[in-house]
Design a protein around this motif. Structure first.
Motif, PDB file in Angstrom:
ATOM      1  N   GLY A 248       0.827  -1.194   0.000  1.00 51.88           N
ATOM      2  CA  GLY A 248       0.000   0.000   0.000  1.00 51.88           C
ATOM      3  C   GLY A 248       0.864   1.247   0.000  1.00 51.88           C
ATOM      4  N   HIS A 249       0.233   2.393   0.031  1.00 47.73           N
ATOM      5  CA  HIS A 249       0.968   3.642   0.101  1.00 47.73           C
ATOM      6  C   HIS A 249       1.733   3.709   1.424  1.00 47.73           C
ATOM      7  CE1 HIS A 249      -1.373   4.928  -3.362  1.00 47.73           C
ATOM      8  NE2 HIS A 249      -2.486   4.692  -2.691  1.00 47.73           N
ATOM      9  N   PRO A 250       2.979   4.182   1.390  1.00 45.04           N
ATOM     10  CA  PRO A 250       3.719   4.318   2.653  1.00 45.04           C
ATOM     11  C   PRO A 250       2.983   5.261   3.605  1.00 45.04           C
ATOM     12  CG  PRO A 250       5.185   4.566   0.772  1.00 45.04           C
ATOM     13  CD  PRO A 250       3.788   4.587   0.224  1.00 45.04           C
ATOM     14  N   ILE A 251       2.970   4.898   4.854  1.00 44.58           N
ATOM     15  CA  ILE A 251       2.319   5.731   5.864  1.00 44.58           C
ATOM     16  C   ILE A 251       3.353   6.023   6.941  1.00 44.58           C
ATOM     17  CG2 ILE A 251       1.364   3.694   7.043  1.00 44.58           C
ATOM     18  CD1 ILE A 251      -1.061   5.466   7.787  1.00 44.58           C
ATOM     19  N   ARG A 252       3.609   7.303   7.169  1.00 47.05           N
ATOM     20  CA  ARG A 252       4.694   7.695   8.063  1.00 47.05           C
ATOM     21  C   ARG A 252       4.234   8.802   9.013  1.00 47.05           C
ATOM     22  NH1 ARG A 252       6.670   8.695   2.979  1.00 47.05           N
ATOM     23  NH2 ARG A 252       7.911   7.052   1.997  1.00 47.05           N
ATOM     24  N   THR A 253       5.029   8.958  10.047  1.00 44.86           N
ATOM     25  CA  THR A 253       4.932  10.121  10.910  1.00 44.86           C
ATOM     26  C   THR A 253       6.355  10.567  11.209  1.00 44.86           C
ATOM     27  OG1 THR A 253       4.069  10.997  12.988  1.00 44.86           O
ATOM     28  CG2 THR A 253       4.903   8.744  13.023  1.00 44.86           C
ATOM     29  N   THR A 254       6.508  11.650  11.928  1.00 46.15           N
ATOM     30  CA  THR A 254       7.839  12.093  12.325  1.00 46.15           C
ATOM     31  C   THR A 254       8.082  11.740  13.786  1.00 46.15           C
ATOM     32  OG1 THR A 254       7.095  14.298  13.016  1.00 46.15           O
ATOM     33  CG2 THR A 254       7.723  14.008  10.696  1.00 46.15           C
ATOM     34  N   VAL A 255       9.344  11.705  14.154  1.00 41.11           N
ATOM     35  CA  VAL A 255       9.698  11.419  15.549  1.00 41.11           C
ATOM     36  C   VAL A 255       9.084  12.475  16.463  1.00 41.11           C
ATOM     37  CG1 VAL A 255      11.618  11.313  17.185  1.00 41.11           C
ATOM     38  CG2 VAL A 255      11.799  10.174  14.976  1.00 41.11           C
ATOM     39  N   ALA A 256       9.116  13.733  16.032  1.00 38.86           N
ATOM     40  CA  ALA A 256       8.561  14.820  16.844  1.00 38.86           C
ATOM     41  C   ALA A 256       7.073  14.629  17.076  1.00 38.86           C
ATOM     42  CB  ALA A 256       8.830  16.158  16.174  1.00 38.86           C
ATOM     43  N   GLU A 257       6.334  14.205  16.052  1.00 43.00           N
ATOM     44  CA  GLU A 257       4.895  14.013  16.191  1.00 43.00           C
ATOM     45  C   GLU A 257       4.574  12.807  17.078  1.00 43.00           C
ATOM     46  OE1 GLU A 257       3.643  13.734  12.158  1.00 43.00           O
ATOM     47  OE2 GLU A 257       3.248  15.874  11.964  1.00 43.00           O
TER      48      GLU A 257
END
Length: 520
Positions: A112-121
């Motif tokens: 599927g589409h990559p799903i990411r967040t940031t370390v800060a979030e």
């Protein structure tokens, strides 16, 4: 039942329609039952029902079966006759096969589409839970996040956090005076935990472009809610990573979405499969956070449905907030199972037609004991309900069909290419480079000055040596002249003494001496 989602038929002959009122869809829910009792199908038909009413859905696909939501069921399917028969039995007059708009997501970017967040979030609390840090290590992680905020060091991916921790360790003495103890041992322990997380695939979860919540809260051109499916079969190999990511997403929805009060239908429905993973060995502070989110997020228009084998997997304070319940069979093979069965039965509003405890134990596959909120949010009486058949395909789609769905998605190409912009690691590296250049320049200047001093000292020594050489020659000459002068003086002295010893000399001496004495 346009204002509700048809779930199945209840009553003695299963002819009484059981529906979930849309206006109470954000009052959360529970789908529970032992393995093989029909939880996945119930999740599937609820996702269909919400999507058909224009409500976006987010769910995790632990076994890969739910990808069938993207494809219509067919009369050629093996269970077609059984489905039609069941629909007739429960009075599901509008039953028809249909596909639903689906967006596939995958933390690893494979299905599927990559799903990411940031370390800060993600924040220090969830990261500490993810890495199983103790209190001291969590404190150091909080200090690192504070330093990041104060010094403008964006934490986007794991490399940023690793680089910042190196800086924190190197400057631990100064930081300890301001924030509290920063030990090298704690920093090292966090770095090891980050390495383990990276080996488990956690690096895929962090980075940019990060997920925009608007991409999971979508409807299609026909007004149907899009169903976002997170591929979790591989992710489940790291249960803590799976649970923490879903909790982050839930928290992000809570923090970002505006208050909407009591909407006519939810803005989003979130299904948390294998919910027990969220609470296993969870510290109290984390459980309290989940309880807070569950209590308040419904005013944001989000309904949360926990899916687990046993209601006992859910903490009691959270379980009490789950208004819509579908309880499939629980097996009571052990004393603990029997105790859990009794506790589960006590959470339902009694029905004089049957004993709830017996019903929960005896319902067959595809059947459940349901309790759905009625008008004014009152819990409905427990009913033995035959769950309706799905309209979409039962079971997974092929890899080719999944690929086609991903390629034609409205967000195709948006998240595929990872962006690595300037962040904490690059900024700290630049700082270190500048410091190294400054140190090298200072060292070069010191070496230049030292060489210059050596040259000057050598020149001085050579000058002194030359001076001593010239001075020796002059002294010799002067000594020669002095010797000649001394010889001449000696001769003159002898001549004077000779004269003084004579008559004239005596008169002169006497005159002088006499004059001296006379003056006295």
């Amino acid at each position: 039942m346009s204002e509700s989602i048809f779930i199945g038929g209840g009553g003695a002959d299963y002819g009484a329609a059981q529906g979930l009122l849309l206006k109470y869809g954000n009052r959360h829910g529970l789908i529970a039952g032992a393995t093989g009792t029909g939880k996945t199908v119930t999740l599937q038909i609820l996702a269909e029902g919400f999507a058909a009413q224009g409500v976006p859905v987010f769910l995790s696909d632990v076994k890969g079966d739910l990808s069938g939501l993207a494809k219509s069921g067919t009369p050629e399917a093996k269970l077609h006759e059984a489905f039609v028969s069941r629909a007739q039995k429960i009075g599901f007059q509008d039953y028809a096969y249909s596909a639903f708009p689906v967006t596939f997501w995958d933390l690893f970017g494979d299905q599927g589409h990559p799903i990411r967040t940031t370390v800060a979030e993600m924040g220090p609390l969830l990261l500490s839970r993810l890495m199983e840090l103790n209190d001291a290590q969590e404190g150091v992680l909080n200090i690192a996040f504070r330093v990041s905020d104060e010094q403008g060091l964006p934490l986007l991916d794991l490399k940023d956090l690793q680089a910042l921790l190196v800086w924190v360790g190197e400057n631990g003495k100064d930081l300890s005076l301001r924030y509290g103890n920063v030990s090298a041992a704690s920093v090292g322990a966090i770095q090891r935990a980050l390495l383990v997380l990276e080996n488990q695939g956690g690096a895929h979860m962090f980075g940019e472009p990060a997920l925009e919540l608007s991409d999971i809260i979508r409807t299609d051109a026909d007004g149907r809610g899009r169903i976002s499916i997170l591929a979790s079969d591989k992710l489940m190999n790291s249960p803590r990573l799976y649970a923490t990511f879903l909790l982050w997403l839930l928290s992000e929805l809570f923090e970002e979405l505006p208050e909407v009060g009591n909407p006519d239908k939810p803005k989003l429905v979130f299904f948390f499969d294998e919910a027990h993973l969220l609470f296993d060995d969870a510290p109290k502070v984390l459980v309290d956070k989940v309880e807070q989110v569950a209590r308040l997020i419904r005013s944001k228009g989000v309904g949360v449905y926990f899916v687990s084998q046993n209601p006992a997997d859910i903490p009691e304070d959270i379980l009490g907030q789950l208004g819509n319940r579908v309880q499939h069979a629980l097996r009571a093979f052990t004393a603990r199972d029997q105790k859990d069965l009794k506790l589960a039965a006590k959470t339902y509003r009694p029905n004089p037609a049957f004993v709830i405890e017996d019903a929960i134990r005896d319902v067959g596959t595809g059947e459940a004991v349901t309790s759905l909120l009625l008008d004014k949010g009152i819990p409905g009486i427990a009913e033995r309900t035959l769950i309706r058949p799905p309209s979409s395909q039962l079971g997974p789609i092929t890899a080719g069909e999944r690929a086609d769905c991903i390629a034609t998605s409205p967000i195709a190409g948006k998240y595929e290419a990872k962006i690595d912009r300037v962040s904490a690691m690059e900024m700290l590296t630049a700082r270190a480079s500048k410091a190294a250049e400054a140190a090298a320049a200072a060292e070069a200047e010191a070496e230049r000055l030292e060489a210059q001093e050596k040259q000057e000292a050598q020149a001085a020594r050579e000058f002194q040596k030359a001076r001593r050489y010239d001075g020796g020659t002059t002294t010799s000459r002067r000594s020669s002249r002095a010797k000649g002068s001394d010889a001449l003086s000696a001769q003159l002295g002898k001549m004077v003494m000779k004269e003084l010893t004579g008559t004239t000399g005596k008169r002169i001496v006497r005159g002088i001496l006499g004059g001296l004495f006379k003056s006295r």
